[in-house]
Design an enzyme around this catalytic site. Structure first.
Site, PDB file in Angstrom:
ATOM      1  N   SER A 286      35.148 -22.380  14.959  1.00 12.12           N
ATOM      2  CA  SER A 286      35.459 -23.459  13.999  1.00 12.12           C
ATOM      3  C   SER A 286      35.323 -24.834  14.651  1.00 12.12           C
ATOM      4  CB  SER A 286      36.859 -23.281  13.407  1.00 12.12           C
ATOM      5  OG  SER A 286      37.831 -23.053  14.410  1.00 12.12           O
TER       6      SER A 286
ATOM      7  N   HIS B 295      37.087 -14.298  13.872  1.00 11.15           N
ATOM      8  CA  HIS B 295      37.809 -15.567  14.121  1.00 11.15           C
ATOM      9  C   HIS B 295      39.028 -15.594  13.184  1.00 11.15           C
ATOM     10  CE1 HIS B 295      38.443 -19.541  15.535  1.00 11.15           C
ATOM     11  NE2 HIS B 295      37.501 -20.209  14.894  1.00 11.15           N
TER      12      HIS B 295
ATOM     13  N   HIS C 286      40.230 -11.338  23.109  1.00 12.61           N
ATOM     14  CA  HIS C 286      39.890 -12.760  23.045  1.00 12.61           C
ATOM     15  C   HIS C 286      38.686 -13.047  23.924  1.00 12.61           C
ATOM     16  CE1 HIS C 286      40.280 -17.125  22.938  1.00 12.61           C
ATOM     17  NE2 HIS C 286      40.945 -16.919  21.818  1.00 12.61           N
TER      18      HIS C 286
ATOM     19  N   ARG D  25      50.512 -18.272  21.901  1.00 11.02           N
ATOM     20  CA  ARG D  25      50.777 -18.530  20.475  1.00 11.02           C
ATOM     21  C   ARG D  25      51.400 -17.285  19.835  1.00 11.02           C
ATOM     22  NH1 ARG D  25      44.821 -20.203  18.733  1.00 11.02           N
ATOM     23  NH2 ARG D  25      44.489 -18.220  19.802  1.00 11.02           N
TER      24      ARG D  25
ATOM     25  N   ASP E   4      46.582 -14.122  15.929  1.00 14.02           N
ATOM     26  CA  ASP E   4      46.539 -13.522  14.592  1.00 14.02           C
ATOM     27  C   ASP E   4      47.351 -12.233  14.480  1.00 14.02           C
ATOM     28  OD1 ASP E   4      44.751 -15.524  13.649  1.00 14.02           O
ATOM     29  OD2 ASP E   4      43.155 -14.539  14.758  1.00 14.02           O
TER      30      ASP E   4
END
Ligand code: HAX
Length: 435
Positions: free
Chosen positions: A241, A271, A318, A327, A373
């Site tokens: 992105s 993604h 990743h 995160r 995610d």
């Protein structure tokens, strides 16, 4: 809110000459060697982009202008001592490079509130799409349709000098970020609440207002939304992105086009779509196992079956990270603190025990650990935001802050159009044989 623009220019304008000097005095030097492996696996690790807003370390995770996630959660201004920091503060940090004072953040909140009016034709564009079209289709179409408002595009066409591009870009970026919560909430209420829209409350902060317009008005959801908007905002410049937004911007496309393109990259399953895929996959698992509370052994079996069927386990792995994503950890801490015994959250926690050893045993997977995610959907679901097809839009609202702050800097530095070289496969074969 000219003082933020002035502060940005004051802090950053010296970089223009530093960039020019690097280009002029060191342009012919060799920076690094590149392996075939890097080129053939998606340009991994090749230092090819300038991004100041954040830097990702494989073993430590993201740092925003040098500050890790735990540091920003401690140091950025918040509305109350128990709450999460305001995303406005992170944007200020990414743009200007210093931790803001509380007053800066409140001013930025107010500035965005005054810029938040979305033109009617943007809603008309959304409404022209079938309600069944994916929320990310509606979101990117809405963003691109708002290019009618681009002051950068107008200024460019009127022939302004290139040294002023950043100035107009700044206004577009601030307007665009300010309007995204309204657009996202509009799509949410359209798709899932029969078009019963909720007007913005200009007294609320940016993330709090998003929760409010979505119809999730509790303090708990607002607190989660602030955390969510902070941790998804940026992940240096090479992710799809960010890189897409930067690349499209390098053709001097306006920020509405650049972000619209970046959001379509975010919509891909490898993604940002992974945040809905995790929940889809968990529900598929529950259906397959015919239980709401699977055992550890049942989950292990399902993970193995997923791998054997040639699919990826969403939320794990990743391209850069080689540890548990901080995160993910931030969200787990949030869940541990505020959520007691939620079935979905429990499954996500069990997956954290089960998946890494299985992926690690496959051999070829570089990173068996969870990414951002893996957790986010279960938190949203717990607080009543159950429409998982919408989750990537929330990611997009947040991601806009990082990639658009970078876009202002791209124009300030005067970065040129991007144009790497490509060759046929045979060329690579010849090069390899001749080595
Ligand atoms: N499950 C199964 N296989 C996986 C895997 C996973 N979670 N992660 C990597 N692999 C596989 C790859 O598909 C690749 O297989 P092939 O060689 O057969 O093509 C192999 O392991 C090597 O891949 P890698 O070098 O470890 O990883 P990449 O840099 O190529 O890909 C991805 C990184 C994030 C795309 C990958 O780990 C993946 O597909 N994960 C699942 C989807 C996901 O969670 N995406 C979100 C990532 C975070 C993000 O951007 N959020 O927005």
């Amino acid at each position: 809110m000219e003082y933020i623009k002035n502060r940005f220019y004051e802090k950053t304008n010296k970089c223009i000459s530093e960039y020019q000097k690097l280009r002029k005095e060191h342009g012919d030097k060799v920076l690094t060697e590149i392996t075939f492996g890097q080129v053939l696996t998606g340009m991994k690790g090749i230092p090819a982009l300038i991004t100041d807003t954040s830097k990702l370390d494989a073993n430590e995770g993201i740092r925003f202008r040098g500050f890790s996630i735990p540091e920003i959660r401690k140091r950025l201004p918040r509305l109350n001592p128990e709450g999460e920091p305001l995303p406005e503060g992170l944007f200020y940090l990414m743009l200007i490079g210093e931790i803001p004072e509380e007053e800066d953040v409140i001013n930025l909140s107010k500035d965005w509130a005054t810029r938040a009016h979305v033109p009617q034709h943007v809603f008309d564009v959304i409404d022209a799409l079938p309600k069944t079209s994916k929320p990310m289709t509606q979101f990117s179409a809405a963003i691109v349709s708002m290019a009618t408002e681009s002051v950068f595009q107008k200024a460019y066409r009127s022939g302004i000098h290139k040294k002023y591009y950043w100035d107009f870009m700044y206004d577009d970026v601030m307007n665009l970020i300010a309007r995204l919560p309204r657009i996202a909430a509009y799509i949410y209420r359209r798709c899932y609440f029969k078009d019963k829209h909720i007007e913005p409350d200009p007294r609320l902060d940016w993330a709090g207002n998003l929760a409010h317009m979505m119809g999730h008005d509790s303090d708990e959801v607002k607190r989660l939304m602030r955390l969510y908007m902070v941790i998804h905002a940026d992940h240096e410049g090479g992710n799809v992105s960010a890189h897409t937004t930067h690349l499209v911007g390098s053709a001097l496309s306006n920020p509405y086009y650049a972000l619209g393109a970046g959001m379509l990259g975010l919509a891909g399953p490898l993604h940002g779509y992974a945040n809905q895929d995790v929940i889809n996959w968990i529900f598929e698992m529950l259906e397959d196992l015919n239980t709401e509370e699977p055992t550890k052994e049942q989950i292990e079996g399902y993970v193995q079956r997923t791998l054997h069927s040639g699919r990826v386990v969403p939320g794990y792995g990743h391209a850069v990270l080689r540890v548990t994503d901080p995160r993910f950890t931030a969200q787990k801490e949030f869940a541990d603190k505020y959520i007691k015994n939620d079935k979905l959250v429990n499954i996500v926690n069990t997956l954290y025990e089960v998946v890494p050893p299985i992926l690690g045993s496959v051999g070829k997977i570089s990173n068996p650990w969870p990414n951002v995610d893996a957790y986010s959907g279960s938190l949203l679901y717990h607080y009543g935001i159950k429409e998982h097809a919408f989750y990537t839009v929330l990611f997009g609202v947040s991601r806009a802050m990082g990639v658009l702050a970078s876009l202002i800097m791209d124009r300030l530095y005067g970065l040129p159009i991007e144009r790497p070289s490509s060759y046929p496969l045979d060329w690579f074969k010849e090069q390899a044989e001749n080595l």
